[in-house]
Design a protein around this motif. Sequence first.
Motif, short mmCIF file in Angstrom:
data_model
loop_
_atom_site.label_atom_id
_atom_site.label_comp_id
_atom_site.label_asym_id
_atom_site.label_seq_id
_atom_site.Cartn_x
_atom_site.Cartn_y
_atom_site.Cartn_z
N UNK A 1 -1.11 5.62 -4.16
CA UNK A 1 -0.06 6.61 -4.36
C UNK A 1 0.72 6.42 -5.66
N UNK A 2 0.31 5.46 -6.49
CA UNK A 2 1.04 5.17 -7.71
C UNK A 2 0.29 5.72 -8.92
N UNK A 3 1.03 6.37 -9.83
CA UNK A 3 0.44 6.87 -11.07
C UNK A 3 0.63 5.78 -12.12
N UNK A 4 -0.47 5.26 -12.66
CA UNK A 4 -0.41 4.17 -13.63
C UNK A 4 -0.91 4.68 -14.99
N UNK B 1 -10.86 -0.03 -18.30
CA UNK B 1 -11.57 1.07 -17.64
C UNK B 1 -12.48 0.59 -16.51
N UNK B 2 -13.15 -0.54 -16.71
CA UNK B 2 -14.13 -1.02 -15.73
C UNK B 2 -13.56 -1.91 -14.65
N UNK C 1 0.82 -1.20 0.00
CA UNK C 1 0.00 0.00 0.00
C UNK C 1 0.86 1.26 0.00
N UNK C 2 2.11 1.17 0.43
CA UNK C 2 2.97 2.33 0.50
C UNK C 2 3.82 2.54 -0.75
N UNK D 1 -6.53 -1.41 -9.47
CA UNK D 1 -5.14 -0.99 -9.28
C UNK D 1 -5.08 0.30 -8.47
N UNK D 2 -5.99 1.23 -8.74
CA UNK D 2 -6.02 2.49 -7.98
C UNK D 2 -6.35 2.24 -6.51
#
Length: 71
Positions: free
Chosen positions: A65-68, A52-53, A34-35, A59-60
Amino acid sequence: MKKSKWMLGAAAMLALSVALAGCGGDKKADDKAAGVKGSLMVYTSIYPDIIDNMCKPNVAKAFPDMKVNWF
């Protein structure tokens, strides 16, 4: 005869303890995941509506805190 019963019992206890050790959860591993921070580019051939669905929300939620970026 008694020695073979003792060895059989010891082997059974060892097998049981090994089996139960694999069932334990580790909250520290979940906290580490999670970190995770940073960015990630995912190259995939999955259809965009599935990404999208299903993929993006999961993942979000798992890595807030991660940009995918999806390609």
